[in-house]
Design an enzyme around this catalytic site. Sequence first.
Site, PDB file in Angstrom:
ATOM      1  N   CYS A 111       0.815  -1.230   0.000  1.00 39.53           N
ATOM      2  CA  CYS A 111       0.000   0.000   0.000  1.00 39.53           C
ATOM      3  C   CYS A 111       0.839   1.266   0.000  1.00 39.53           C
ATOM      4  CB  CYS A 111      -0.923   0.012   1.210  1.00 39.53           C
ATOM      5  SG  CYS A 111      -1.965  -1.432   1.298  1.00 39.53           S
ATOM      6  N   HIS A 246      -3.438   6.923   3.028  1.00 34.87           N
ATOM      7  CA  HIS A 246      -3.850   5.638   2.445  1.00 34.87           C
ATOM      8  C   HIS A 246      -5.229   5.293   3.005  1.00 34.87           C
ATOM      9  CE1 HIS A 246      -4.175   1.589   1.251  1.00 34.87           C
ATOM     10  NE2 HIS A 246      -3.771   1.047   2.391  1.00 34.87           N
ATOM     11  N   ASN A 276     -10.079  -0.482   0.248  1.00 34.95           N
ATOM     12  CA  ASN A 276      -8.616  -0.363   0.264  1.00 34.95           C
ATOM     13  C   ASN A 276      -8.071  -0.818  -1.089  1.00 34.95           C
ATOM     14  OD1 ASN A 276      -5.874  -0.759   0.585  1.00 34.95           O
ATOM     15  ND2 ASN A 276      -6.040  -1.730   2.601  1.00 34.95           N
TER      16      ASN A 276
HETATM   17  N1  ACO Z   1     -18.109  -9.112   9.434  1.00 37.80           N
HETATM   18  C1  ACO Z   1     -18.557  -9.446  10.655  1.00 37.80           C
HETATM   19  N2  ACO Z   1     -17.732  -9.788  11.656  1.00 37.80           N
HETATM   20  C2  ACO Z   1     -16.419  -9.827  11.390  1.00 37.80           C
HETATM   21  C3  ACO Z   1     -15.888  -9.515  10.123  1.00 37.80           C
HETATM   22  C4  ACO Z   1     -16.816  -9.164   9.117  1.00 37.80           C
HETATM   23  N3  ACO Z   1     -16.422  -8.824   7.871  1.00 37.80           N
HETATM   24  N4  ACO Z   1     -14.550  -9.640  10.163  1.00 37.80           N
HETATM   25  C5  ACO Z   1     -14.231 -10.003  11.420  1.00 37.80           C
HETATM   26  N5  ACO Z   1     -15.344 -10.132  12.153  1.00 37.80           N
HETATM   27  C6  ACO Z   1     -15.489 -10.521  13.560  1.00 37.80           C
HETATM   28  C7  ACO Z   1     -14.313 -11.289  14.080  1.00 37.80           C
HETATM   29  O1  ACO Z   1     -14.445 -12.661  13.776  1.00 37.80           O
HETATM   30  C8  ACO Z   1     -14.395 -11.006  15.557  1.00 37.80           C
HETATM   31  O2  ACO Z   1     -15.381 -11.835  16.117  1.00 37.80           O
HETATM   32  P1  ACO Z   1     -15.145 -12.525  17.560  1.00 37.80           P
HETATM   33  O3  ACO Z   1     -15.039 -11.368  18.527  1.00 37.80           O
HETATM   34  O4  ACO Z   1     -16.359 -13.357  17.736  1.00 37.80           O
HETATM   35  O5  ACO Z   1     -13.871 -13.285  17.432  1.00 37.80           O
HETATM   36  C9  ACO Z   1     -14.933  -9.562  15.636  1.00 37.80           C
HETATM   37  O6  ACO Z   1     -15.531  -9.318  14.339  1.00 37.80           O
HETATM   38  C10 ACO Z   1     -13.868  -8.536  15.877  1.00 37.80           C
HETATM   39  O7  ACO Z   1     -12.804  -8.775  14.981  1.00 37.80           O
HETATM   40  P2  ACO Z   1     -11.507  -7.917  15.035  1.00 37.80           P
HETATM   41  O8  ACO Z   1     -10.473  -8.515  14.126  1.00 37.80           O
HETATM   42  O9  ACO Z   1     -11.145  -7.651  16.465  1.00 37.80           O
HETATM   43  O10 ACO Z   1     -12.039  -6.550  14.398  1.00 37.80           O
HETATM   44  P3  ACO Z   1     -11.278  -5.185  14.343  1.00 37.80           P
HETATM   45  O11 ACO Z   1     -12.078  -4.161  15.045  1.00 37.80           O
HETATM   46  O12 ACO Z   1      -9.816  -5.332  14.690  1.00 37.80           O
HETATM   47  O13 ACO Z   1     -11.353  -4.824  12.775  1.00 37.80           O
HETATM   48  C11 ACO Z   1     -10.025  -4.832  10.758  1.00 37.80           C
HETATM   49  C12 ACO Z   1     -10.744  -5.669  11.828  1.00 37.80           C
HETATM   50  C13 ACO Z   1     -11.079  -3.950  10.083  1.00 37.80           C
HETATM   51  C14 ACO Z   1      -9.383  -5.735   9.736  1.00 37.80           C
HETATM   52  C15 ACO Z   1      -8.971  -3.935  11.461  1.00 37.80           C
HETATM   53  O14 ACO Z   1      -8.161  -4.732  12.290  1.00 37.80           O
HETATM   54  C16 ACO Z   1      -8.105  -3.201  10.478  1.00 37.80           C
HETATM   55  O15 ACO Z   1      -8.551  -2.292   9.783  1.00 37.80           O
HETATM   56  N6  ACO Z   1      -6.802  -3.505  10.443  1.00 37.80           N
HETATM   57  C17 ACO Z   1      -5.876  -2.806   9.552  1.00 37.80           C
HETATM   58  C18 ACO Z   1      -5.947  -3.329   8.189  1.00 37.80           C
HETATM   59  C19 ACO Z   1      -5.137  -2.435   7.271  1.00 37.80           C
HETATM   60  O16 ACO Z   1      -5.033  -1.255   7.512  1.00 37.80           O
HETATM   61  N7  ACO Z   1      -4.521  -2.952   6.263  1.00 37.80           N
HETATM   62  C20 ACO Z   1      -3.731  -2.043   5.453  1.00 37.80           C
HETATM   63  C21 ACO Z   1      -2.755  -2.652   4.724  1.00 37.80           C
HETATM   64  S1  ACO Z   1      -3.452  -3.524   3.378  1.00 37.80           S
HETATM   65  C22 ACO Z   1      -2.179  -3.860   2.263  1.00 37.80           C
HETATM   66  O17 ACO Z   1      -1.043  -3.548   2.445  1.00 37.80           O
HETATM   67  C23 ACO Z   1      -2.582  -4.621   1.001  1.00 37.80           C
END
Ligand code: ACO
Length: 321
Positions: A111, A246, A276
């Site tokens: 990214c 980003h 993204n």
């Molecule tokens: N829909 C519903 N529930 C979901 C989903 C979904 N799409 N995805 C995960 N969950 C659930 C999980 O299973 C978890 O359930 P549990 O509590 O029963 O285990 C709950 O939601 C919470 O999951 P978390 O992983 O804690 O959610 P979080 O608030 O951390 O959000 C996310 C996840 C959006 C991926 C976040 O961590 C994030 O944005 N991380 C950064 C990603 C990023 O910036 N990437 C950039 C680089 S990309 C590149 O270089 C190509």
Amino acid sequence: MARIIGTGSYLPRSIVTNKEMEKYVDTTDEWIVTRTGIKERHMSQSDENTGDLAYEAAARALKNAGIGAKELSYILVATTTPQSLVPNTSCYVQARLGAVNASCLDLNAACTGFIYGLEVAEALLNLPDMGFILVIGAEVLTKITDFEDRSTCVLFGDGAGAAVLTKGDGIKGIITGSDGTKAACLNTGTFPVSNVLTGEKPFEHLVHMDGKEVYKFAVNILPEAMKAAVARGNGNIHELDHIIPHQANIRIIEAASKRLDIPMEKFFINIEKTGNTSAASIAIALDEMNQNHALRNGDRIALVGFGGGLTYGAVYLEWNM
Ligand code: ACO
């Protein structure tokens, strides 16, 4: 010394809403919007590979810059999802543009790719006989997305953005960096030894991500990288007119706004429409602002990215088109 003299972007025709994502995985529009800010993303069709998206964005950027393809000295394509391993995506773009005088190079910094591309372009412009350089960020991430993994598949989208650079006063400071020890936070498989010898499975190309680890990295590095680039250009972060981060997650941007004590209004956001798009994200956002006449000469702008590697980088520039 380099300045941007034109921008362009292209998003694939097909739009996939959060509601449609509910058909693929156990998720809801509410979860996706609350946790990420994303409402829809674009998905490339069979006639929209990386080179096609990159070409469309490039043609628009050349038109915006008012230069012809034959005037290009270099084409740099930043991508994590090249059209093929050989040839590079830049060569596809060159052929379609008819940019017969351009050298062609792809680079991959996930990214952060567009930021790395701008840094390489600025360095190349110091070489003799460099006229105009095209920097493109282009991705077809949906082709490497695991549509059975709800924690990643709702995040990614496809698209391309491009900028034409030439020598001149514009970019004031750039910093890039990476932490390769965090590679496992966001990766695809690696190439196995020939399966003729081992019977191993073929290349596992789908992307895996430890979202929490990337999130922790991002909320810290985004403000730090931006501050470092602005300081390198002798600027002041509180005098910035626009920040183009980003577009990975609205919550990461909100955390940066708080940490930097800079109001959210200064951060450009289009994640709700694009998801993204990795290396394309900042380039698409920059073009959207340019096309909407939101940028005026003299505006002080920071571009800032982070992603797989884990990599990071930021550019501080004064708009001078
Ligand atoms: N829909 C519903 N529930 C979901 C989903 C979904 N799409 N995805 C995960 N969950 C659930 C999980 O299973 C978890 O359930 P549990 O509590 O029963 O285990 C709950 O939601 C919470 O999951 P978390 O992983 O804690 O959610 P979080 O608030 O951390 O959000 C996310 C996840 C959006 C991926 C976040 O961590 C994030 O944005 N991380 C950064 C990603 C990023 O910036 N990437 C950039 C680089 S990309 C590149 O270089 C190509």
